[in-house]
Write a protein that holds these residues in place. Structure first.
Motif: not given
Length: 295
Positions: A191-220
């Motif tokens: 259970e977690a606060q925020g959209v969806g109300g749940v959070q999945c488990e994150i493992y200790p070694q998982e410290t690298l996240w990918h993120v960028s500023n986005v522009s109009k029309g970008d698709v992920i």
């Protein structure tokens, strides 16, 4: 199964930019990257002419609470911030869900061609289309880390597709990907606060996240088991608007909850009759009713 108790904690040590892809690279290379990283990022994959009608229609539906600012070229909040499922959000969101342009965007040839890069030539686009309204000054209410495989009851061939309707920088909150997180299957959730109300488990070694500023029309595009989340909108006034849906190879199992408008389960008047009532065209109405693998 949902665990009882506090949300799982995770440590964010490093951010790196999203890995850029180009549709012209070829199916083989793109599918290999998708299976390795768990996502594909296509900068400016869609022309402004494809996404502007959705942005303008959303702003019309959200007026006077959110308006376009010509100086910043971003949506701006007018009044108090609101969060998904707040009373004001509930009053506005059916108008957004009823926008024909929102639904039609995900069926246009340019978007379907991107879907086909990971799902093959025969794609089924989920009827549930989502519009995201990330208002400022609502820290702690952003979408926590999660996997769509859990929330959509979906198998590994389902994927999500997210489209930026305007430029967005770090302060506005961005879609953040945990690369390679899809390979371990579906994780325990809490259970977690925020959209969806749940959070999945994150493992200790998982410290690298990918993120960028986005522009109009970008698709992920991201794998159903790829862990992703939204950063908080820490701006004072600017609002981030985006849209997304899910898709799969035709014939893959699709769970029944994906056949309803987004948030129809909690907003009584929000059903397909309400959504379709002012549409001009007939071709996308109930297109999913004969899908052969519903459960």
């Amino acid at each position: 199964m949902l665990a009882v108790g506090a949300a799982a904690r995770f440590v964010e040590a490093v951010y790196q930019p999203l890995i850029c892809s180009e549709p012209t690279e070829g199916d083989k290379e793109l599918r290999a990257r998708f299976q390795t990283e768990g996502y594909l990022y296509f900068p400016k994959a869609l022309a402004s002419s494809a996404v502007t009608p959705v942005l303008e229609d959303m702003l019309s539906a959200l007026d006077p609470h959110i308006r376009w600012n010509k100086m910043t070229e971003t949506p701006m909040l007018a009044g108090e911030p609101f969060f998904e499922s707040d009373p004001l959000w509930d009053a506005l969101y059916p108008k957004v869900q009823a926008l024909e342009s929102l639904h039609r965007l995900f069926h246009c040839s340019e978007v379907r061609q991107l879907m086909e890069l990971v799902a093959g030539p025969d794609v089924f686009v989920y009827p549930m289309k989502m519009a995201r309204i990330a208002a400022p000054r609502k820290l702690g209410y952003e979408t926590p880390p999660h996997q769509d495989a859990f929330s959509h009851h979906a198998g590994p061939t389902m994927a999500g597709i997210w489209i930026a309707l305007h430029d967005a920088d770090k302060a506005m909150g961005r879609l953040t990907i945990l690369p390679g997180s899809h390979v371990g299957g579906v994780r325990p959730v809490f259970e977690a606060q925020g959209v969806g109300g749940v959070q999945c488990e994150i493992y200790p070694q998982e410290t690298l996240w990918h993120v960028s500023n986005v522009s109009k029309g970008d698709v992920i595009i991201f794998h159903s088991q790829t862990v992703h989340r939204a950063q908080p909108n820490i701006d004072k006034e600017r609002v981030r608007l985006s849209v997304d849906t899910r898709f799969c190879d035709y014939g893959a199992p699709v769970f029944s909850t994906n056949l309803e408008p987004h948030h129809a389960w909690r907003i009584p008047e929000l059903d397909w009759e309400y959504v379709y009532q002012d549409w001009d065209a007939q071709d996308l109405r109930y297109y999913w009713r004969n899908y052969p693998a519903l459960f």
